[in-house]
Scaffold this active site. Structure first.
Site, PDB file in Angstrom:
ATOM      1  N   GLY A 155     -55.861 -98.682 -19.657  1.00 15.69           N
ATOM      2  CA  GLY A 155     -55.054 -98.387 -19.879  1.00 15.69           C
ATOM      3  C   GLY A 155     -54.826 -97.811 -21.990  1.00 15.69           C
ATOM      4  O   GLY A 155     -53.580 -98.390 -21.642  1.00 15.69           O
ATOM      5  N   ALA A 184     -40.650-104.674  -7.874  1.00 16.68           N
ATOM      6  CA  ALA A 184     -42.351-105.169  -7.079  1.00 16.68           C
ATOM      7  C   ALA A 184     -43.292-105.310  -7.350  1.00 16.68           C
ATOM      8  O   ALA A 184     -43.627-106.692  -7.213  1.00 16.68           O
ATOM      9  CB  ALA A 184     -42.318-104.777  -6.037  1.00 16.68           C
ATOM     10  N   SER A 240     -42.942-106.228 -16.957  1.00 18.96           N
ATOM     11  CA  SER A 240     -42.271-105.636 -17.320  1.00 18.96           C
ATOM     12  C   SER A 240     -40.840-106.172 -17.033  1.00 18.96           C
ATOM     13  O   SER A 240     -40.658-106.697 -15.891  1.00 18.96           O
ATOM     14  CB  SER A 240     -42.043-103.900 -16.597  1.00 18.96           C
ATOM     15  OG  SER A 240     -40.494-103.491 -16.339  1.00 18.96           O
ATOM     16  N   TYR A 293     -41.424-100.646  -8.603  1.00 13.04           N
ATOM     17  CA  TYR A 293     -42.374-100.544  -9.570  1.00 13.04           C
ATOM     18  C   TYR A 293     -42.326-102.129  -9.685  1.00 13.04           C
ATOM     19  O   TYR A 293     -42.902-103.297 -10.042  1.00 13.04           O
ATOM     20  CB  TYR A 293     -41.750 -99.917 -10.791  1.00 13.04           C
ATOM     21  CG  TYR A 293     -42.362-100.391 -12.054  1.00 13.04           C
ATOM     22  CD1 TYR A 293     -43.577-100.036 -12.314  1.00 13.04           C
ATOM     23  CD2 TYR A 293     -41.337-100.136 -13.082  1.00 13.04           C
ATOM     24  CE1 TYR A 293     -44.205 -99.937 -14.132  1.00 13.04           C
ATOM     25  CE2 TYR A 293     -41.628-100.877 -14.428  1.00 13.04           C
ATOM     26  CZ  TYR A 293     -42.934-100.754 -14.770  1.00 13.04           C
ATOM     27  OH  TYR A 293     -43.287-101.101 -16.123  1.00 13.04           O
TER      28      TYR A 293
HETATM   29  N1  LIG Z   1     -43.042 -98.587 -22.393  1.00 13.49           N
HETATM   30  C1  LIG Z   1     -42.028 -99.145 -21.380  1.00 13.49           C
HETATM   31  O1  LIG Z   1     -41.161 -99.137 -21.502  1.00 13.49           O
HETATM   32  C2  LIG Z   1     -42.967-100.048 -21.219  1.00 13.49           C
HETATM   33  C3  LIG Z   1     -41.639-101.221 -20.340  1.00 13.49           C
HETATM   34  C4  LIG Z   1     -42.423-102.691 -19.651  1.00 13.49           C
HETATM   35  C5  LIG Z   1     -44.188-102.234 -19.139  1.00 13.49           C
HETATM   36  N2  LIG Z   1     -44.572-101.547 -19.326  1.00 13.49           N
HETATM   37  C6  LIG Z   1     -45.720-101.360 -19.422  1.00 13.49           C
HETATM   38  O2  LIG Z   1     -46.445-101.846 -19.889  1.00 13.49           O
HETATM   39  C7  LIG Z   1     -47.952-100.891 -19.236  1.00 13.49           C
HETATM   40  C8  LIG Z   1     -48.424 -99.743 -20.688  1.00 13.49           C
HETATM   41  O3  LIG Z   1     -47.095 -99.321 -20.075  1.00 13.49           O
HETATM   42  P1  LIG Z   1     -46.927 -97.104 -21.841  1.00 13.49           P
HETATM   43  O4  LIG Z   1     -45.646 -97.040 -21.273  1.00 13.49           O
HETATM   44  O5  LIG Z   1     -47.929 -97.942 -22.254  1.00 13.49           O
HETATM   45  O6  LIG Z   1     -47.581 -96.431 -20.203  1.00 13.49           O
HETATM   46  P2  LIG Z   1     -48.661 -95.226 -20.854  1.00 13.49           P
HETATM   47  O7  LIG Z   1     -48.113 -93.826 -19.864  1.00 13.49           O
HETATM   48  O8  LIG Z   1     -48.000 -94.738 -22.291  1.00 13.49           O
HETATM   49  O9  LIG Z   1     -49.611 -95.666 -20.787  1.00 13.49           O
HETATM   50  C9  LIG Z   1     -50.521 -95.959 -19.331  1.00 13.49           C
HETATM   51  C10 LIG Z   1     -52.360 -95.886 -19.602  1.00 13.49           C
HETATM   52  O10 LIG Z   1     -52.465 -95.711 -18.723  1.00 13.49           O
HETATM   53  C11 LIG Z   1     -53.435 -95.411 -18.457  1.00 13.49           C
HETATM   54  N3  LIG Z   1     -52.914 -95.659 -16.605  1.00 13.49           N
HETATM   55  C12 LIG Z   1     -52.224 -95.426 -15.698  1.00 13.49           C
HETATM   56  N4  LIG Z   1     -53.228 -95.560 -14.261  1.00 13.49           N
HETATM   57  C13 LIG Z   1     -54.506 -96.119 -14.545  1.00 13.49           C
HETATM   58  C14 LIG Z   1     -55.547 -96.212 -13.617  1.00 13.49           C
HETATM   59  N5  LIG Z   1     -55.118 -96.242 -12.240  1.00 13.49           N
HETATM   60  N6  LIG Z   1     -56.512 -97.334 -14.316  1.00 13.49           N
HETATM   61  C15 LIG Z   1     -56.927 -97.081 -15.502  1.00 13.49           C
HETATM   62  N7  LIG Z   1     -56.250 -96.999 -16.450  1.00 13.49           N
HETATM   63  C16 LIG Z   1     -54.661 -96.061 -16.138  1.00 13.49           C
HETATM   64  C17 LIG Z   1     -52.753 -94.008 -18.183  1.00 13.49           C
HETATM   65  O11 LIG Z   1     -54.178 -93.249 -18.108  1.00 13.49           O
HETATM   66  C18 LIG Z   1     -52.730 -94.249 -19.484  1.00 13.49           C
HETATM   67  O12 LIG Z   1     -53.466 -94.154 -20.559  1.00 13.49           O
HETATM   68  C19 LIG Z   1     -47.732-100.058 -18.294  1.00 13.49           C
HETATM   69  O13 LIG Z   1     -47.950-101.449 -17.419  1.00 13.49           O
HETATM   70  C20 LIG Z   1     -45.948-100.787 -18.444  1.00 13.49           C
HETATM   71  O14 LIG Z   1     -45.747-101.017 -16.189  1.00 13.49           O
HETATM   72  C21 LIG Z   1     -44.041-100.839 -20.442  1.00 13.49           C
END
Ligand SMILES: NC(=O)c1ccc[n+]([C@@H]2O[C@H](COP(=O)([O-])OP(=O)(O)OC[C@H]3O[C@@H](n4cnc5c(N)ncnc54)[C@H](O)[C@@H]3O)[C@@H](O)[C@H]2O)c1
Length: 237
Positions: A7, A142, A127, A140
């Site tokens: 990701g 869970a 998260s 999510y």
């Molecule tokens: N942004 C927040 O507030 C936040 C808070 C807690 C946890 N998180 C976690 O941090 C991580 C990143 O979040 P973010 O906000 O940067 O998300 P985002 O949506 O901006 O980026 C996520 C990236 O993951 C890629 N992706 C999604 N599913 C995929 C798959 N099956 N295979 C390969 N790539 C895949 C997407 O294409 C994207 O480039 C996630 O695991 C999210 O749950 C984010």
């Protein structure tokens, strides 16, 4: 030293990749979004593979191109805000397959490549939602709680490779930007004990610490980077 960030095309994953490159790692990005991945790998001047982390054969095929590995960051994750009662089966599967099976799948298949040493590290991105259960984020939450259980289990099963999880709170990324439009930014900031929402760099610097020798006696742990959200409510103003 070689690292994979899943990701990694945008958001927190991109920032982690950028900071690992600054730390001296050769980084490879895995992402399912071809267009943003191409842009990210050009910006970071690093290798990338279009991979859906939940697809075992795609992960295995990309890994044939990688000889050895020191670090895996399981960051790819999705959320589909909706009450549990109306969430349809295909959405449920999509969330669980990406978040839980994607993390399991990548970890399992890097094992033959990752060096068996406590300077090798796997970081799973969980998260604050796993502890706070906000409206619409039940499945999510869970899935992230499952990632935390898997983090502890992997740390036992594959030591001396260290396995830890990092749990962001509210972080502004491409994926969450809409949640902070207009007055929402101030309201959300005010709900955080440290009175600001997070930046991807807040998360990336903790990941850098957890893969570094400074944390070489730390494994099986969950570290929240959330301005205090999981500590409880800051009280009324
Ligand atoms: N942004 C927040 O507030 C936040 C808070 C807690 C946890 N998180 C976690 O941090 C991580 C990143 O979040 P973010 O906000 O940067 O998300 P985002 O949506 O901006 O980026 C996520 C990236 O993951 C890629 N992706 C999604 N599913 C995929 C798959 N099956 N295979 C390969 N790539 C895949 C997407 O294409 C994207 O480039 C996630 O695991 C999210 O749950 C984010």
């Amino acid at each position: 030293m070689q690292a994979i960030v899943t990701g990694g095309a945008q958001g927190i994953g991109f920032q982690i990749a950028e900071s690992l490159i600054k730390d001296g790692y050769e980084v490879v990005l895995f992402d399912k979004n071809y267009e943003s991945l191409k842009e990210a790998s050009t910006k970071l001047n690093c290798k990338s593979f279009t991979v859906d982390v939940a697809n075992e054969s795609e992960v295995q095929e990309a890994l044939t191109e990688i000889k050895s590995l020191d670090i895996l960051i399981n960051n790819a994750g999705i959320w589909k805000p909706e009450p549990l009662a109306t969430l349809d089966l295909s959405t449920q599967k999509n969330v669980l397959e990406t978040n839980i099976l994607g993390t399991l799948n990548c970890t399992k298949h890097v094992l033959p490549k990752i060096k068996k040493s406590n300077s090798s590290s796997i970081i799973n991105i969980t998260s604050a939602a796993s502890r706070t259960n906000s409206p619409g984020l039940g499945l999510y939450a869970a899935s992230k709680a499952a990632i935390e259980a898997l983090t502890r289990q992997w740390s036992l099963e594959i030591a001396p490779i260290r396995v830890n999880a990092v749990g962001p709170g509210m972080v502004i990324t491409e994926g969450t930007a809409l949640n902070y439009k207009g007055n929402a930014l101030a309201a959300r900031s005010n709900a955080v004990p440290l009175k600001r929402v997070g930046d991807p760099s807040d998360v990336a610097q903790i990941v850098s610490f957890l893969v570094s020798p400074k944390s070489n006696y730390v494994t099986g742990q969950i570290l929240f980077v959330d301005g205090g959200i999981t500590a409880g409510s800051p009280g009324h103003n």
